[in-house]
Design a protein around this motif. Sequence first.
Motif, mmCIF file in Angstrom:
data_model
loop_
_atom_site.group_PDB
_atom_site.id
_atom_site.type_symbol
_atom_site.label_atom_id
_atom_site.label_comp_id
_atom_site.label_asym_id
_atom_site.label_seq_id
_atom_site.Cartn_x
_atom_site.Cartn_y
_atom_site.Cartn_z
ATOM 1 N N PHE A 223 -39.817 40.755 13.149
ATOM 2 C CA PHE A 223 -38.254 40.315 13.137
ATOM 3 C C PHE A 223 -37.419 40.112 12.063
ATOM 4 O O PHE A 223 -36.453 40.586 11.997
ATOM 5 C CB PHE A 223 -38.541 39.107 14.210
ATOM 6 C CG PHE A 223 -36.965 38.638 14.617
ATOM 7 C CD1 PHE A 223 -36.157 39.465 15.613
ATOM 8 C CD2 PHE A 223 -36.325 37.757 13.983
ATOM 9 C CE1 PHE A 223 -34.976 39.197 15.857
ATOM 10 C CE2 PHE A 223 -35.085 37.242 14.344
ATOM 11 C CZ PHE A 223 -34.359 38.074 15.282
ATOM 12 N N PHE A 224 -38.269 39.318 11.046
ATOM 13 C CA PHE A 224 -37.386 39.039 9.878
ATOM 14 C C PHE A 224 -37.479 40.055 8.752
ATOM 15 O O PHE A 224 -36.665 39.972 8.091
ATOM 16 C CB PHE A 224 -37.718 37.629 9.330
ATOM 17 C CG PHE A 224 -37.055 36.678 10.168
ATOM 18 C CD1 PHE A 224 -35.772 36.276 10.017
ATOM 19 C CD2 PHE A 224 -37.773 35.652 11.137
ATOM 20 C CE1 PHE A 224 -35.030 35.311 10.874
ATOM 21 C CE2 PHE A 224 -37.251 34.827 11.878
ATOM 22 C CZ PHE A 224 -35.798 34.509 11.650
ATOM 23 N N TYR A 225 -38.283 40.908 8.943
ATOM 24 C CA TYR A 225 -38.530 41.749 7.624
ATOM 25 C C TYR A 225 -37.461 42.707 7.401
ATOM 26 O O TYR A 225 -36.977 42.757 6.243
ATOM 27 C CB TYR A 225 -39.880 42.494 7.877
ATOM 28 C CG TYR A 225 -40.376 43.455 6.801
ATOM 29 C CD1 TYR A 225 -40.472 42.907 5.688
ATOM 30 C CD2 TYR A 225 -40.444 44.763 6.706
ATOM 31 C CE1 TYR A 225 -40.730 43.732 4.303
ATOM 32 C CE2 TYR A 225 -40.798 45.750 5.816
ATOM 33 C CZ TYR A 225 -40.809 45.161 4.513
ATOM 34 O OH TYR A 225 -41.214 45.985 3.560
ATOM 35 N N PRO A 226 -36.982 43.384 8.575
ATOM 36 C CA PRO A 226 -35.789 44.377 8.080
ATOM 37 C C PRO A 226 -34.609 43.643 7.676
ATOM 38 O O PRO A 226 -33.926 44.246 6.749
ATOM 39 C CB PRO A 226 -35.426 44.881 9.433
ATOM 40 C CG PRO A 226 -36.852 44.848 10.328
ATOM 41 C CD PRO A 226 -37.462 43.534 9.889
ATOM 42 N N LEU A 227 -34.401 42.305 7.857
ATOM 43 C CA LEU A 227 -33.209 41.428 7.321
ATOM 44 C C LEU A 227 -33.488 41.412 5.702
ATOM 45 O O LEU A 227 -32.576 41.660 4.904
ATOM 46 C CB LEU A 227 -33.265 40.135 7.897
ATOM 47 C CG LEU A 227 -32.727 40.058 9.343
ATOM 48 C CD1 LEU A 227 -32.840 38.717 9.837
ATOM 49 C CD2 LEU A 227 -31.387 40.795 9.501
ATOM 50 N N THR A 228 -34.793 40.959 5.302
ATOM 51 C CA THR A 228 -35.196 40.759 4.351
ATOM 52 C C THR A 228 -35.060 42.050 3.163
ATOM 53 O O THR A 228 -34.636 41.886 1.911
ATOM 54 C CB THR A 228 -36.335 40.275 3.986
ATOM 55 O OG1 THR A 228 -37.299 40.954 4.338
ATOM 56 C CG2 THR A 228 -36.621 39.079 4.586
ATOM 57 N N ARG A 229 -34.928 43.267 3.889
ATOM 58 C CA ARG A 229 -34.909 44.650 2.883
ATOM 59 C C ARG A 229 -33.460 45.227 3.370
ATOM 60 O O ARG A 229 -33.331 46.434 3.031
ATOM 61 C CB ARG A 229 -35.968 45.652 3.454
ATOM 62 C CG ARG A 229 -37.353 45.113 3.202
ATOM 63 C CD ARG A 229 -37.761 45.355 1.718
ATOM 64 N NE ARG A 229 -39.231 45.162 1.659
ATOM 65 C CZ ARG A 229 -39.716 44.641 0.436
ATOM 66 N NH1 ARG A 229 -38.803 44.605 -0.388
ATOM 67 N NH2 ARG A 229 -40.945 44.657 0.347
ATOM 68 N N SER A 230 -32.470 44.449 4.007
ATOM 69 C CA SER A 230 -31.306 44.883 4.287
ATOM 70 C C SER A 230 -30.316 45.138 3.190
ATOM 71 O O SER A 230 -30.435 44.615 2.326
ATOM 72 C CB SER A 230 -30.519 44.055 5.426
ATOM 73 O OG SER A 230 -29.151 44.016 5.341
#
Length: 539
Positions: A223-230
């Motif tokens: 859930f959070f990974y895409p945010l951290t690579r956004s």
Amino acid sequence: MSIDFVSWTLKSWIVVATALVLTITISQIIYNAFFHPLSKVPGPFLCRISGIPSWYYATRGDRHIWLWQLFQIYGPKIRVTPNTILFRDPAAYRDIYTQKANVQKAAFYEAWQKDKDDINTFNTRNKQAHSRRRKMLNQSFTEQSLRASQPFLIKHVDRWNELLVAETGDDQWSKPMNFADVSDTLVFDIMGDLCFGTSFDIKEREENPFKTMPHVVVQYMQFFYPLTRSPMLNLIVWLKPRGLDALFKSITPPNIKSYISFVEDCVTKRLELYQAQKEKTVSEQRQDMFWFLCDAKDDAGDPAYSEGELRAEANMLIVGGTDTTSVTLAAVMFYLTRDALRLQKLVDEIQSTFSTPEHIAHGPQLTSCIYLRACIDEAMRLSPSGPSELPREILKGGAIINGEFYPQGTVVGSSGWATGHNDEFYGDSEVFRPERWIPDESTGVTEEEVNVLRANFHPFAQGPGSCPGKNIAILELSIAIARTLHRLEVRKPLEGDNSLGQGIPTNGWGMRNKNIFQLQDAYISVRNGPMVQFKKRPV
Ligand code: HEM
């Protein structure tokens, strides 16, 4: 008349605003592509002008494969976002990750913070603050704490071995099982016991609400990974304490909330036990990893952690110590169950070193099992527990990487999967060949060759942010593999679909090899399979 004027004004404003946004965007694109200090670094045009491709592959879970493809196309240095340069080169790795490198953890790490109180060693970016925290954390990772952890490891491995063949007659194979799930049950129970003073007991047969926990952790990371690579990462980090954390909290799925509150309860109970046992002698106290955290001191000799910090550090340890170890265990089983000769070679080493499984423990005999260690290393090379880069941000003054200058603010790193699957370096990078890690005249592998390989192999990272749990992880893996193979035979099921985890010929470039244990990237490595069966060895 006045209404016309207002609507005309509104229209004009919309036109002006659109023109302004377009002008800024186009200028930014032109700047990023042609005038940016990193504009000469090779990479796809879209990546040079925007962070969207990198984010897109993060949402798909195959970002590590995409990075590998880019290295194949563009060579050892690639620009993956306007501001991010990745390297596939041992010298560059040293320049980025060692102690003297002028870098700190990138904003990526701050994005993993649940809220402003969730500050731990992992998500602390400031170099000095991280170094202070790390010094305190290191007190929980000494030879003494390693020895103290061993009884917990052994207790869980032995019970796990019993359960693997619990429903199987003496000369029968167990029913096929998905080893990714089975290995999760072992490592989660171990880490629960070590970090919170409670085994989650998810390896046991009885139903238990925590059986879904490994999946919940994976869901949380996905859930959070895409945010951290956004591409909006800096904005996200800025917004977090300004309402975004509260928003995330409100939309957190119920199973993740119940996991968080369970962990809170465990830590509360473990703290109570620590206080209650304080009057006893040290040997009478429960000496798990939590005990070492509670016992750690700061420079003034005072307790290193407040209660809130203890919670944050314990939480970090459970995420840091479970998936990483579990994926390695699953990868070892994947490669060995596809290679009967090497499996037998390992079993021979273990059985000739230890007369019984119960003798397998920390010490020189276990260290002498060099083939066991080579199998673990080779599995970590091919299927690393962190497949993409560990991003570091260059500090004021810039940094020289591989002889070239990069300015302050550039994010740099090296990707585990792309490095391990570098054919130019390994020659046969897609082959599981533990022998490459052992100097031996009969195989023609020299000490110099092994030294060169080791200089390019960093499964536990290097420098200030490297893994403090390396020794305990290696001990846990060694005991689990050695005791299991001493007691049990293992194989890939002969019938049914036994392909789980392997590459598929119809997949994209880099994901087709059926002899490679495939992973999904969610910062941690998400895995499925291999399917395996166990059988008791005749006594
Ligand atoms: C095979 C098992 C393991 C592997 C391959 C592994 C690998 C790594 C790597 C590559 C990092 C650096 C991450 C980054 O900078 O983004 C790291 C950090 C860390 N690991 Fe491990 N790890 C393993 C097991 C463990 C265990 C068992 C523990 C704890 C008991 C642990 C605790 C940590 C912690 C606390 C950090 C953060 C260190 C810091 O930020 O200073 N790891 N690990």
